[in-house]
Design an enzyme around this catalytic site. Structure first.
Site, PDB file in Angstrom:
ATOM      1  N   HIS A  68       0.838  -1.208   0.000  1.00  0.00           N
ATOM      2  CA  HIS A  68       0.000   0.000   0.000  1.00  0.00           C
ATOM      3  C   HIS A  68       0.870   1.252   0.000  1.00  0.00           C
ATOM      4  O   HIS A  68       0.609   2.215  -0.722  1.00  0.00           O
ATOM      5  CB  HIS A  68      -0.911   0.019   1.237  1.00  0.00           C
ATOM      6  CG  HIS A  68      -1.720  -1.215   1.384  1.00  0.00           C
ATOM      7  ND1 HIS A  68      -1.569  -2.075   2.439  1.00  0.00           N
ATOM      8  CD2 HIS A  68      -2.655  -1.768   0.582  1.00  0.00           C
ATOM      9  CE1 HIS A  68      -2.392  -3.091   2.282  1.00  0.00           C
ATOM     10  NE2 HIS A  68      -3.057  -2.934   1.168  1.00  0.00           N
ATOM     11  N   CYS A 127     -15.264 -15.375  -3.861  1.00  0.00           N
ATOM     12  CA  CYS A 127     -14.119 -15.319  -2.952  1.00  0.00           C
ATOM     13  C   CYS A 127     -14.251 -14.065  -2.098  1.00  0.00           C
ATOM     14  O   CYS A 127     -14.263 -12.947  -2.629  1.00  0.00           O
ATOM     15  CB  CYS A 127     -12.792 -15.279  -3.721  1.00  0.00           C
ATOM     16  SG  CYS A 127     -11.399 -14.898  -2.620  1.00  0.00           S
ATOM     17  N   CYS A 141     -11.265 -11.554  -2.304  1.00  0.00           N
ATOM     18  CA  CYS A 141     -11.280 -10.622  -3.449  1.00  0.00           C
ATOM     19  C   CYS A 141     -12.572  -9.820  -3.498  1.00  0.00           C
ATOM     20  O   CYS A 141     -12.666  -8.864  -4.265  1.00  0.00           O
ATOM     21  CB  CYS A 141     -11.210 -11.372  -4.776  1.00  0.00           C
ATOM     22  SG  CYS A 141      -9.762 -12.360  -5.017  1.00  0.00           S
ATOM     23  N   CYS A 188      -9.024 -19.948  -5.143  1.00  0.00           N
ATOM     24  CA  CYS A 188      -8.834 -18.579  -5.645  1.00  0.00           C
ATOM     25  C   CYS A 188      -7.377 -18.384  -6.058  1.00  0.00           C
ATOM     26  O   CYS A 188      -6.464 -18.665  -5.276  1.00  0.00           O
ATOM     27  CB  CYS A 188      -9.198 -17.574  -4.551  1.00  0.00           C
ATOM     28  SG  CYS A 188      -8.600 -15.916  -4.926  1.00  0.00           S
ATOM     29  N   HIS A 190      -5.738 -15.791  -3.486  1.00  0.00           N
ATOM     30  CA  HIS A 190      -5.700 -16.050  -2.043  1.00  0.00           C
ATOM     31  C   HIS A 190      -5.448 -17.506  -1.683  1.00  0.00           C
ATOM     32  O   HIS A 190      -5.170 -17.813  -0.515  1.00  0.00           O
ATOM     33  CB  HIS A 190      -7.015 -15.598  -1.402  1.00  0.00           C
ATOM     34  CG  HIS A 190      -7.205 -14.115  -1.453  1.00  0.00           C
ATOM     35  ND1 HIS A 190      -7.882 -13.491  -2.472  1.00  0.00           N
ATOM     36  CD2 HIS A 190      -6.747 -13.138  -0.638  1.00  0.00           C
ATOM     37  CE1 HIS A 190      -7.854 -12.180  -2.265  1.00  0.00           C
ATOM     38  NE2 HIS A 190      -7.173 -11.942  -1.169  1.00  0.00           N
ATOM     39  N   LYS A 244       3.658 -12.629  -4.286  1.00  0.00           N
ATOM     40  CA  LYS A 244       3.103 -11.294  -4.048  1.00  0.00           C
ATOM     41  C   LYS A 244       2.904 -11.096  -2.556  1.00  0.00           C
ATOM     42  O   LYS A 244       2.380 -11.968  -1.874  1.00  0.00           O
ATOM     43  CB  LYS A 244       1.752 -11.186  -4.764  1.00  0.00           C
ATOM     44  CG  LYS A 244       1.085  -9.838  -4.545  1.00  0.00           C
ATOM     45  CD  LYS A 244      -0.388  -9.880  -4.904  1.00  0.00           C
ATOM     46  CE  LYS A 244      -1.083  -8.611  -4.428  1.00  0.00           C
ATOM     47  NZ  LYS A 244      -2.524  -8.764  -4.316  1.00  0.00           N
ATOM     48  N   LYS A 304      -1.804  -9.170   2.535  1.00  0.00           N
ATOM     49  CA  LYS A 304      -2.243  -9.331   3.906  1.00  0.00           C
ATOM     50  C   LYS A 304      -2.778 -10.727   4.126  1.00  0.00           C
ATOM     51  O   LYS A 304      -2.524 -11.348   5.140  1.00  0.00           O
ATOM     52  CB  LYS A 304      -3.359  -8.314   4.204  1.00  0.00           C
ATOM     53  CG  LYS A 304      -2.836  -6.921   4.416  1.00  0.00           C
ATOM     54  CD  LYS A 304      -3.964  -5.924   4.584  1.00  0.00           C
ATOM     55  CE  LYS A 304      -4.753  -5.710   3.311  1.00  0.00           C
ATOM     56  NZ  LYS A 304      -5.470  -4.440   3.289  1.00  0.00           N
TER      57      LYS A 304
HETATM   58  O1  ME8 Z   1      -8.000  -4.047  -3.723  1.00  0.00           O
HETATM   59  N1  ME8 Z   1       2.669  -4.914  -4.646  1.00  0.00           N
HETATM   60  O2  ME8 Z   1      -7.635  -2.970  -1.725  1.00  0.00           O
HETATM   61  P1  ME8 Z   1      -6.269  -3.616  -1.233  1.00  0.00           P
HETATM   62  C1  ME8 Z   1       2.281  -3.748  -5.175  1.00  0.00           C
HETATM   63  N2  ME8 Z   1     -10.088  -2.048  -1.732  1.00  0.00           N
HETATM   64  N3  ME8 Z   1       1.165  -3.105  -4.809  1.00  0.00           N
HETATM   65  C2  ME8 Z   1       0.405  -3.663  -3.863  1.00  0.00           C
HETATM   66  C3  ME8 Z   1       0.756  -4.880  -3.259  1.00  0.00           C
HETATM   67  C4  ME8 Z   1       1.947  -5.512  -3.683  1.00  0.00           C
HETATM   68  N4  ME8 Z   1       2.381  -6.640  -3.168  1.00  0.00           N
HETATM   69  N5  ME8 Z   1      -0.190  -5.187  -2.362  1.00  0.00           N
HETATM   70  C5  ME8 Z   1      -1.090  -4.186  -2.381  1.00  0.00           C
HETATM   71  C6  ME8 Z   1      -8.348  -3.293  -2.838  1.00  0.00           C
HETATM   72  N6  ME8 Z   1      -0.738  -3.260  -3.292  1.00  0.00           N
HETATM   73  C7  ME8 Z   1      -9.634  -2.519  -2.990  1.00  0.00           C
HETATM   74  C8  ME8 Z   1      -9.408  -1.378  -3.969  1.00  0.00           C
HETATM   75  S1  ME8 Z   1     -10.201   0.766  -5.332  1.00  0.00           S
HETATM   76  C9  ME8 Z   1     -11.662   1.409  -5.787  1.00  0.00           C
HETATM   77  C10 ME8 Z   1     -10.611  -0.550  -4.257  1.00  0.00           C
HETATM   78  C11 ME8 Z   1      -1.464  -2.012  -3.592  1.00  0.00           C
HETATM   79  O3  ME8 Z   1      -6.106  -3.179   0.186  1.00  0.00           O
HETATM   80  C12 ME8 Z   1      -1.819  -1.915  -5.069  1.00  0.00           C
HETATM   81  O4  ME8 Z   1      -2.113  -0.582  -5.363  1.00  0.00           O
HETATM   82  O5  ME8 Z   1      -6.235  -5.055  -1.531  1.00  0.00           O
HETATM   83  C13 ME8 Z   1      -3.078  -2.751  -5.133  1.00  0.00           C
HETATM   84  O6  ME8 Z   1      -3.830  -2.514  -6.310  1.00  0.00           O
HETATM   85  C14 ME8 Z   1      -3.778  -2.258  -3.889  1.00  0.00           C
HETATM   86  O7  ME8 Z   1      -2.706  -2.078  -2.926  1.00  0.00           O
HETATM   87  C15 ME8 Z   1      -4.804  -3.247  -3.363  1.00  0.00           C
HETATM   88  O8  ME8 Z   1      -5.185  -2.835  -2.083  1.00  0.00           O
END
Ligand code: ME8
Length: 509
Positions: A21, A126, A129, A143, A146, A295, A298
């Site tokens: 993030h 899922c 996602c 998935c 995940h 990747k 969380k």
């Molecule tokens: O998908 N490498 O939220 P999210 C690079 N709430 N970027 C990463 C990453 C990684 N390993 N992990 C996370 C969601 N990101 C939705 C989005 S938008 C209208 C709703 C970054 O908490 C990257 O920008 O899973 C990814 O697209 C985003 O966090 C996903 O955050």
């Protein structure tokens, strides 16, 4: 003045913020800071995605109400943006009243425009996602993102007629070949659309934690429709009493990683078309930060802690490392040891030592006063070339290339110091004028480098300027040679990037 509206995804608050993030937020912040350096009117948006089953479930496990849970976790994300020195103009939360009202109005518009109908949905879902999957999209029945088993869901909901937007979307892609960057992601999204689009459910009957549909309050808005609309809702209420839509819409750049490509490159533009709104100019799909080839996520628990990196090395080191070590746009492996190495080799040795040497030599040889001379022409043209290159690359969100271009000046200055050997010139009073040129060039060049790097190194750049006796003003016009005032008084500071004994070790917290 140009207007720049730029966004990051809004992050799920179901767990703690991690380096992934921080990565997107830092990248967007570098762009925002750079554009402000150039005098543009920027609106930089980030925030948190707070509805949906995922949050409701975790809250229940913790014995909290969903609202109490999301309040707590959204605050952690806000703290993350502050800790990485992001300069967002608004931090949106999808539980904001202004957002929820906007979502209801928008859905009603889609329905009034004939793009919404009632139907039954059956499929594999899922929760990680918050998305339905087709059997063939799963990996061994699990998935692909995940590694968990999706649940079979059947319910009556309201659908968005996505299929009707196949042709308009293709037409938009064909007319706007830079709509999605990099090209590989453009191709992927276009191929997905060309393969045929199925209608998508825009509501959920079984989930209470969401925005009720205005015409069927027993259903809540599907969390992805709710979330995507943040990009538009924010402008309507970020500044009380003022609607910023006319000023900033549409976004110039929307940044995200490839995990959420389809939502942003297919569903989102179709939703906007359905409401007769203009589409974002460009989407930047950057790569994944990976830890041991997987990747970071969380849900998988293999995350690097941005706060630990900041605490040990400082925020500039984190910002620098993320943009330097992984080419922005590509996937790349990261590790604490690599942070440690680049911190010492590049920030401390290349840049920190340069600043210390320059200020120390001006103290020693010129009583701390910047001599009256002109910048060496080779260094002057390196600064001019870098200024052009940095601006061009940042415009395209080629952030690693921009950083490389700025760093060339640092490298050139280090080479210049070795070649000119001011310590030898200083021994010969007949060469005083030459020494003046060398010292002025070093001080002026380092000053210009600080301005070229200011968007990436917001803490160190002003410290460098102060150490050189230059005004703490990073205006892009000053990223040019011969602007350091003769007679400026240097103020050597402690080391900018002090030696750190131990790496955070290993690569997983
Ligand atoms: O998908 N490498 O939220 P999210 C690079 N709430 N970027 C990463 C990453 C990684 N390993 N992990 C996370 C969601 N990101 C939705 C989005 S938008 C209208 C709703 C970054 O908490 C990257 O920008 O899973 C990814 O697209 C985003 O966090 C996903 O955050």
């Amino acid at each position: 003045m140009q207007l720049t509206f730029l966004t990051t995804p809004i992050y799920y608050v179901n767990a703690q913020p991690h380096l992934g993030h921080a990565y997107t937020t830092i990248a967007a912040d570098v762009y925002a800071r750079h554009m402000r350096q150039r005098g543009e009117d920027v609106f930089f948006l980030t925030g948190t995605d707070e509805h949906g089953d995922k949050n409701a479930r975790v809250a229940a496990e913790l014995g909290l109400t969903p609202q109490a849970f999301v309040d707590r976790n959204s605050a952690n994300f806000l703290r993350m943006t502050e800790d990485v020195r992001a300069t967002q103009d608004f931090f949106i939360r999808t539980t904001d009243e202004g957002h929820m009202t906007f979502v209801q109005d928008f859905l009603q518009t889609l329905k009034d425009n004939g793009h919404v109908y009632e139907g039954t949905y059956e499929g594999l879902y899922c929760t990680g996602c918050e998305a339905f999957y087709k059997e063939e999209e799963l990996k061994d029945g699990l998935c692909p993102d995940h590694g968990t088993k999706p649940e079979w869901l059947q319910e009556s909901n309201w659908f968005f007629r996505l299929s009707a937007f196949q042709e308009p979307l293709l037409a938009h892609y064909d007319a706007n070949p830079d709509f999605v960057s990099p090209q590989s992601r453009f191709n992927e999204a276009r191929a997905f659309i060309a393969g045929g689009l199925e209608d998508v459910s825009l509501s959920r009957a079984s989930i209470d934690w969401g925005v009720p549909l205005p015409w069927a309050p027993d259903q809540t808005c599907y969390v992805w429709f709710d979330a995507l609309l943040n990009y538009a809702s924010s402008l309507t209420y970020a500044r009380p009493g003022e609607d910023l839509t006319a000023r900033y819409w549409p976004p110039r750049w929307q940044l995200l990683a490839k995990d959420i490509l389809k939502f942003h490159a297919v569903i989102w533009p179709a939703m906007l078309m359905g409401a007769n709104r203009s589409l974002p100019q460009r989407l930047m799909i950057h790569g994944y930060l990976t830890v041991r080839d997987t990747k970071m996520s969380k849900s998988l628990g293999n995350v690097l802690d941005p706060f630990a990196v900041i605490e040990r090395y400082g925020v500039d080191a984190l910002r620098y490392y993320l943009l330097r070590d992984v080419r922005f746009g590509s996937d790349g492996g990261i590790s604490y040891d690599a942070v440690h190495e680049r911190y010492h080799a590049e920030l401390a040795n290349d840049l920190g030592n340069l600043v210390n040497r320059v200020t120390a030599m001006i103290e020693r040889y010129r009583d701390g006063i910047v001599p009256n001379a002109a910048c060496d022409p080779t260094i002057a043209s390196a600064i001019e070339a870098s200024r052009e290159a940095v601006a061009t690359h940042i415009h395209e969100l080629e952030l690693t290339e921009a950083l490389d271009a700025a760093w060339l000046v640092v490298r050139d200055l280090n080479r210049f110091v070795e070649e000119q050997a001011p310590w030898t010139l200083a021994k010969n009073p007949a060469r005083a004028a030459e020494l003046d040129v060398v010292l002025y060039t070093l001080a002026d060049g380092t000053r210009a480098a600080a301005i070229l790097l200011a968007a990436v190194l917001p803490e160190s750049a002003p410290r460098i300027l102060t150490a050189l006796g230059a005004p703490d003003d990073v205006d892009w016009e000053h990223a040019a040679p011969n602007l350091l005032a003769a007679g400026a008084v240097v103020a050597p500071a402690g080391p900018l990037f002090p030696h750190i004994e131990e790496s955070l070790g290993g690569d997983v917290v």
